[in-house]
Motif scaffolding. Structure first.
Motif, PDB file in Angstrom:
ATOM      1  N   HIS A   1      93.050 115.148 -54.637  1.00 36.95           N
ATOM      2  CA  HIS A   1      93.348 116.032 -55.763  1.00 36.95           C
ATOM      3  C   HIS A   1      93.284 115.169 -57.024  1.00 36.95           C
ATOM      4  O   HIS A   1      93.944 114.136 -57.090  1.00 36.95           O
ATOM      5  CB  HIS A   1      94.745 116.642 -55.578  1.00 36.95           C
ATOM      6  N   ILE A   2      92.485 115.587 -57.997  1.00 34.50           N
ATOM      7  CA  ILE A   2      92.396 114.852 -59.268  1.00 34.50           C
ATOM      8  C   ILE A   2      93.104 115.685 -60.319  1.00 34.50           C
ATOM      9  O   ILE A   2      92.510 116.613 -60.886  1.00 34.50           O
ATOM     10  CB  ILE A   2      90.911 114.639 -59.648  1.00 34.50           C
ATOM     11  N   PRO A   3      94.385 115.410 -60.535  1.00 34.31           N
ATOM     12  CA  PRO A   3      95.166 116.296 -61.406  1.00 34.31           C
ATOM     13  C   PRO A   3      94.972 115.962 -62.885  1.00 34.31           C
ATOM     14  O   PRO A   3      94.550 114.867 -63.236  1.00 34.31           O
ATOM     15  CB  PRO A   3      96.608 115.989 -60.998  1.00 34.31           C
ATOM     16  N   PHE A   4      95.267 116.925 -63.716  1.00 28.74           N
ATOM     17  CA  PHE A   4      95.252 116.660 -65.156  1.00 28.74           C
ATOM     18  C   PHE A   4      96.423 117.396 -65.796  1.00 28.74           C
ATOM     19  O   PHE A   4      96.974 118.331 -65.214  1.00 28.74           O
ATOM     20  CB  PHE A   4      93.911 117.063 -65.788  1.00 28.74           C
ATOM     21  N   GLY A   5      96.793 116.926 -66.996  1.00 29.67           N
ATOM     22  CA  GLY A   5      97.958 117.481 -67.683  1.00 29.67           C
ATOM     23  C   GLY A   5      97.696 118.847 -68.289  1.00 29.67           C
ATOM     24  O   GLY A   5      96.565 119.299 -68.399  1.00 29.67           O
TER      25      GLY A   5
ATOM     26  N   GLU B   1      99.961 121.062 -61.989  1.00 30.81           N
ATOM     27  CA  GLU B   1     100.942 122.019 -61.462  1.00 30.81           C
ATOM     28  C   GLU B   1     100.624 122.436 -60.025  1.00 30.81           C
ATOM     29  O   GLU B   1     101.458 123.036 -59.363  1.00 30.81           O
ATOM     30  CB  GLU B   1     101.085 123.228 -62.409  1.00 30.81           C
ATOM     31  N   GLN B   2      99.412 122.097 -59.552  1.00 31.14           N
ATOM     32  CA  GLN B   2      99.099 122.447 -58.162  1.00 31.14           C
ATOM     33  C   GLN B   2      99.208 121.237 -57.227  1.00 31.14           C
ATOM     34  O   GLN B   2      98.667 121.235 -56.125  1.00 31.14           O
ATOM     35  CB  GLN B   2      97.704 123.073 -58.092  1.00 31.14           C
ATOM     36  N   LYS B   3      99.931 120.237 -57.685  1.00 29.64           N
ATOM     37  CA  LYS B   3     100.084 119.009 -56.913  1.00 29.64           C
ATOM     38  C   LYS B   3     100.615 119.283 -55.505  1.00 29.64           C
ATOM     39  O   LYS B   3     100.103 118.788 -54.506  1.00 29.64           O
ATOM     40  CB  LYS B   3     101.056 118.101 -57.669  1.00 29.64           C
ATOM     41  N   GLU B   4     101.670 120.090 -55.446  1.00 32.70           N
ATOM     42  CA  GLU B   4     102.272 120.343 -54.142  1.00 32.70           C
ATOM     43  C   GLU B   4     101.316 121.107 -53.224  1.00 32.70           C
ATOM     44  O   GLU B   4     101.224 120.820 -52.029  1.00 32.70           O
ATOM     45  CB  GLU B   4     103.596 121.109 -54.272  1.00 32.70           C
ATOM     46  N   HIS B   5     100.580 122.040 -53.814  1.00 32.58           N
ATOM     47  CA  HIS B   5      99.627 122.818 -53.017  1.00 32.58           C
ATOM     48  C   HIS B   5      98.630 121.898 -52.303  1.00 32.58           C
ATOM     49  O   HIS B   5      98.370 122.054 -51.106  1.00 32.58           O
ATOM     50  CB  HIS B   5      98.892 123.812 -53.928  1.00 32.58           C
ATOM     51  N   PHE B   6      98.079 120.930 -53.042  1.00 34.12           N
ATOM     52  CA  PHE B   6      97.076 120.053 -52.424  1.00 34.12           C
ATOM     53  C   PHE B   6      97.705 119.063 -51.445  1.00 34.12           C
ATOM     54  O   PHE B   6      97.084 118.708 -50.439  1.00 34.12           O
ATOM     55  CB  PHE B   6      96.227 119.364 -53.490  1.00 34.12           C
ATOM     56  N   ALA B   7      98.942 118.670 -51.720  1.00 30.77           N
ATOM     57  CA  ALA B   7      99.634 117.798 -50.763  1.00 30.77           C
ATOM     58  C   ALA B   7      99.870 118.581 -49.461  1.00 30.77           C
ATOM     59  O   ALA B   7      99.676 118.051 -48.358  1.00 30.77           O
ATOM     60  CB  ALA B   7     100.953 117.323 -51.361  1.00 30.77           C
ATOM     61  N   GLN B   8     100.239 119.845 -49.589  1.00 35.71           N
ATOM     62  CA  GLN B   8     100.450 120.684 -48.398  1.00 35.71           C
ATOM     63  C   GLN B   8      99.138 120.887 -47.644  1.00 35.71           C
ATOM     64  O   GLN B   8      99.096 120.823 -46.412  1.00 35.71           O
ATOM     65  CB  GLN B   8     101.001 122.052 -48.808  1.00 35.71           C
ATOM     66  N   LEU B   9      98.092 121.144 -48.406  1.00 36.70           N
ATOM     67  CA  LEU B   9      96.774 121.372 -47.789  1.00 36.70           C
ATOM     68  C   LEU B   9      96.381 120.176 -46.913  1.00 36.70           C
ATOM     69  O   LEU B   9      95.989 120.338 -45.753  1.00 36.70           O
ATOM     70  CB  LEU B   9      95.731 121.596 -48.901  1.00 36.70           C
ATOM     71  N   LYS B  10      96.524 118.986 -47.474  1.00 34.03           N
ATOM     72  CA  LYS B  10      96.189 117.780 -46.716  1.00 34.03           C
ATOM     73  C   LYS B  10      97.089 117.631 -45.493  1.00 34.03           C
ATOM     74  O   LYS B  10      96.629 117.293 -44.404  1.00 34.03           O
ATOM     75  CB  LYS B  10      96.365 116.537 -47.611  1.00 34.03           C
ATOM     76  N   ALA B  11      98.378 117.899 -45.702  1.00 31.91           N
ATOM     77  CA  ALA B  11      99.337 117.747 -44.599  1.00 31.91           C
ATOM     78  C   ALA B  11      99.012 118.700 -43.445  1.00 31.91           C
ATOM     79  O   ALA B  11      99.038 118.306 -42.280  1.00 31.91           O
ATOM     80  CB  ALA B  11     100.758 117.981 -45.114  1.00 31.91           C
ATOM     81  N   VAL B  12      98.679 119.954 -43.763  1.00 30.63           N
ATOM     82  CA  VAL B  12      98.358 120.906 -42.692  1.00 30.63           C
ATOM     83  C   VAL B  12      97.106 120.443 -41.946  1.00 30.63           C
ATOM     84  O   VAL B  12      97.058 120.462 -40.711  1.00 30.63           O
ATOM     85  CB  VAL B  12      98.165 122.347 -43.250  1.00 30.63           C
TER      86      VAL B  12
END
Ligand code: ARG
Length: 373
Positions: free
Chosen positions: A272-276, A247-258
């Protein structure tokens, strides 16, 4: 489940030498577990803990140096809410007796009452601001909540047999955010939006990253930016991992992008190593509504279930308590690792502690000597 079976067979056959090939070297910080202060550790935090711990073991085996970081959620607007709630409805004796239980109660009550009294939210914001400005009363309460919660968490880590190299959480980033904000300003990346300061990520097809609220308060993102830079400067990492729910996928994508916008090419080594998600009876869990599976309770119940089965099946076994502890806790950990990482699953303790099938107890039973997952 063929994969799990093959892997288990390979490990059993090769034993200690499984995966001896040296694949790399260098520091690899692993952001793992990272529960939130004053809230119970959830099944999601368990997943992060055991997946992170396994990654650390594998990385060590193939030549890297993992650094297990427990990035405690010990800062943020929720502490404003907690302070308001404690001052209104709290009792010192209750917090001392059972900190997490009562702090959670205050938090849940805050949300319930704030539905009809929105001014509570304003009070909470003001208290968080005080905390950020170093106010003595706010700081004292925060330290107390943090210390009591951490004691509870460490008890659970002892049961799981997991330790950390660092407990530097969000609060540790307090004095490290100003330079990041200045860097963002210098690089003309900060924009104003409805009084708040953001980094526009339109070019990445993402929502803007929120850096500072209109009242000057920093956010989760601001602290994660400071943490990423700190880890880069401090550990000179080859890879930097974050074992955090899907559920924090977007947060880590944003972090990398910034970070990339800032010109930090090393952000490409952040993963980011996500899990269900773990659900209970098909329902999502929510701390705010008090709908949580308490990890503490799960582990205890798993041990109890193991104990009952041992008593029924092996009544002559001498060290039943000790075995039940290893089998019960091992069952929960094994089940977590066995499930496909990105899948969500419904948690059913009875299934987890079954003695037959692809379960922890079965693996422990069929492997000679103590099995630690
Ligand atoms: N405390 C957060 C939570 O419970 C997880 C933190 C993950 N790590 C990070 N660097 N943001 O949701």
């Amino acid at each position: 489940m063929a994969f799990a079976q093959d892997t288990l067979t390979a490990i059993a056959e090769q034993g200690e030498h499984f995966g001896d090939a040296q694949a790399g070297s260098g520091n690899v910080p692993i952001d793992m577990s990272s529960p939130n202060i004053a809230k119970p550790m959830s099944m999601g935090h368990l997943r992060s803990t055991v997946i992170g711990n396994s990654l650390a073991k594998i990385l060590t085996k193939v030549g890297y140096t993992p650094i297990k970081i427990n990035y405690l959620g010990d800062w943020g607007t929720q502490f404003g809410k907690l302070i308001v709630a404690y001052k209104k409805w709290g009792s010192e004796a209750d917090v001392k007796a059972d900190p997490i239980k009562h702090l959670l109660e205050y938090y849940v009550r805050f949300h319930a009452e704030a539905e009809t009294q929105p001014e509570l939210d304003d009070e909470a914001r003001a208290w968080f601001k005080k905390l950020e400005d170093g106010d003595a009363e706010a700081t004292k309460l925060w330290e107390w909540f943090r210390g009591e919660s951490l004691k509870e968490f460490k008890r659970i880590y002892d049961v799981l047999g997991v330790d950390f190299d660092s407990y530097n959480g969000e609060a540790f980033m307090n004095d490290k955010m100003d330079p990041v904000i200045r860097e963002l300003q210098d690089k003309h990346l900060l924009k104003e939006s409805q009084g708040a300061e953001i980094v526009d990520l339109d070019a990445y097809g993402m929502n803007p990253a929120l850096i500072r609220k209109s009242d000057g308060a920093t956010l989760y993102m601001t602290r994660d930016l400071a943490a990423a830079i700190y880890r880069h400067d401090h550990y000179d990492f080859t890879q930097s991992l974050y074992v955090v729910g899907m559920e924090q996928k977007e947060h880590f994508a944003q972090l990398k992008a910034v970070l990339l916008e800032m010109g930090h090419e090393w952000a490409n080594d952040i993963h980011h190593i996500p899990f269900g998600l773990i659900t209970a009876n098909g329902k999502k869990l929510s701390t705010r509504k008090g709908n949580v599976i308490l990890l503490d309770k799960v582990l205890q119940e798993a041990v109890d279930l193991a104990k009952a089965q041992i008593a029924a099946k092996h009544p002559d076994l001498e060290n039943q308590d000790e075995v039940a502890q290893a089998v019960g806790v091992g069952a929960v950990v094994f089940h977590d690792l066995k499930s496909e990482r990105k899948d969500s699953f419904d948690f059913n303790l009875e299934e987890v502690v079954r003695f037959e099938g692809e379960t922890g107890p079965y693996v422990q039973y069929t492997t000679p000597g103590p099995t630690v997952f």
